[in-house]
Write a protein that holds these residues in place. Structure first.
Motif: not given
Length: 495
Positions: A294-297, A301-306, A343-348
């Protein structure tokens, strides 16, 4: 030793979303039901036409775990007059930890067939159409995190604990499927089922690196490289330091029926199957089901934590002694993690894949009304393959009743009974199937309300697997021949 309670809360909070809804067992695989084409599209039931009504044609609930049962978490106290949990100071934690594996999984799912249609077309062609609502989830937990939770960090000072195998996910999607089965020769029949998938909500975790180091002062240093992908009506509020301040759920969107008809998140899947009749008494079958994506569009919300941060944990003894509420302590835990996790917040847009299941089966007709069978299922997931072996027996009585019993050995337990029944009342076919029916129960006493009257609950003693199917079909032209290749299933899981 304070920090062990943090891990206990982390475990409980991670398990909760998934423990209510798996590698699906195949009790239905050899039963004479229209829905058996869901497990092998080459199968056809004996009826010429069937109609599944919305929400009543089939409800399927599965829950599976490889490490924990009720009796592992709740046991009688030393005095024998009460039930205590694994969080109680007198609980034998070492016996609990002895059951923990390097990788421990919980895998639940729910499937509701909202529409079903199947009919013969010509001499040997069978066509079917399905619409299904599906909710699936899973969590995989490393064994060391249980040791930390129950024994504390003293035995891990100076160690780095790798938690990269920690994984979690959830999906709610709709499946529109259509397919057919047809004889290729007198002995070989094949089936194909195409599936269009529309996603409604999703949460998935990409764990590239997650580790905890226990420092000399008993504090903990956490290293993270993790991405959480969500497709849901939520808003993540960030503060000026790029920390999570709040997560807001749009309740109005959830109450809007149009939200559940979303067609922005689209994917596809394909099932294939075959049945080979060696002799009138012996047949073999094979199928690959479930593969898809499934492609989610929408609402992404993308939460990336490094990040690398240090925390001290919380003391669970306040909860055990009644000085602190669990909800308060859990909220403090979440606040600590949110404030320490940059975190950095994206919407990819992102993609989720659905693993397939390889099913191999064989049946032997002992008499016209009795058959024996064997089925193996292998979950085709690279990092978590699981195989189960199933033995079966079933009796068909006349043209309107099929009954069976089963014995199941699964998840290292060997006291599991199952039963299934399908019968007709005119054109109405009703069925119910259950694996691992609990036969031993424990009584748990729950403190009562202000009246002071306690509540006694009977809960299954050893229950780490559940498969339940119930439903009703309208069937016509159902002339059941004297065939006994529809057995009930018994399961032996191979780890």
């Amino acid at each position: 030793m304070k920090s062990k309670s943090l891990y206990i809360h982390l475990l409980l909070l991670m398990m909760f979303p998934f423990a209510v809804s798996g590698q699906q067992q195949s009790t239905m695989y050899h039963m004479n039901l229209p829905q058996n084409h869901l497990l092998n599209p080459a199968f056809r039931s004996s009826n010429g036409f069937y109609l599944g009504l919305p929400a009543v044609s089939g409800v399927n609930v599965n829950f599976n775990t490889n490490f924990i049962g009720f009796s592992d978490v709740f046991r009688h106290s030393v005095t024998g007059d009460s039930i205590i949990s694994v969080l109680h100071p007198d609980f034998d934690k070492e016996s609990f930890l002895a059951k923990i594996k390097d990788r421990n999984y919980l895998s639940p799912d729910v499937n509701v067939q909202t529409f079903g249609l199947g009919f013969r077309a010509g001499k040997d062609l069978y066509i079917f159409i399905d619409v299904n609502e599906k909710i699936s989830g899973g969590v995989s937990l490393p064994g060391d995190i249980f040791d930390l939770a129950l024994n504390g960090n003293e035995g891990f000072i100076g160690d780095r604990i790798d938690l990269t195998s920690l994984d979690a996910g959830f999906m709610y999607y709709r499946e529109y499927a259509a397919g057919f089965s047809k004889d290729i020769s007198k002995r070989l029949r094949i089936g194909v089922r195409g599936r269009m998938l529309t996603g409604i909500a999703s949460l998935s975790m990409e764990n590239r690196n997650l580790a905890i180091s226990v420092l000399d002062d008993y504090s903990h240093q956490m290293n993270t490289d993790v991405t959480i992908n969500m497709s849901a009506p939520v808003t993540v509020v960030m503060n000026e330091d790029n920390e999570i301040e709040d997560i807001i759920v749009d309740e109005k969107r959830l109450e809007d029926p149009w939200f559940y008809l979303n067609t922005s998140n689209v994917g596809f899947g394909l099932d294939v199957g075959a049945v080979y009749t060696l002799t009138p008494k012996i047949s073999f079958s094979a199928a690959i089901n479930g593969f898809g994506y499934i492609n989610w569009k929408s609402d992404v919300t993308n939460l990336t934590g490094g990040n690398e941060f240090t925390f001290t944990g919380f003391d669970l003894s306040d909860v055990v002694e009644g000085d602190e509420e669990f909800e308060v302590l859990a909220e403090e835990l979440l606040d600590s993690l949110k404030n320490s996790f940059t975190v950095s917040d994206h919407s990819d847009p992102f993609r989720t894949t659905l693993p397939g299941v390889l099913t191999l089966g064989a049946s032997y007709n002992v008499t016209d009304n009795l058959s024996l069978g064997v089925v193996s299922n292998t979950l085709l997931k690279a990092d978590n393959m699981r195989t189960s072996l199933m033995l079966s027996a079933n009796a068909n009585i006349g043209s309107s009743l099929s009954a069976g019993v089963s014995y199941t050995a699964i998840n290292r337990t060997f006291d599991n009974l199952g039963a299934g029944l399908a019968f007709r009342l005119g054109p109405v076919q009703i069925y119910t199937i259950a694996d691992k029916i609990p036969i031993m129960f424990n009584k748990v006493i729950v403190p009562g309300d202000e009246s002071g009257k306690d509540i006694n609950l009977l809960l299954p003693d050893k229950w780490n697997t559940l498969t339940l199917r119930i439903g009703m079909n309208l069937v016509f032209g159902n002339k059941i021949k004297k065939r006994s290749d529809k057995p009930m299933i018994t399961t032996v899981e191979v780890n």
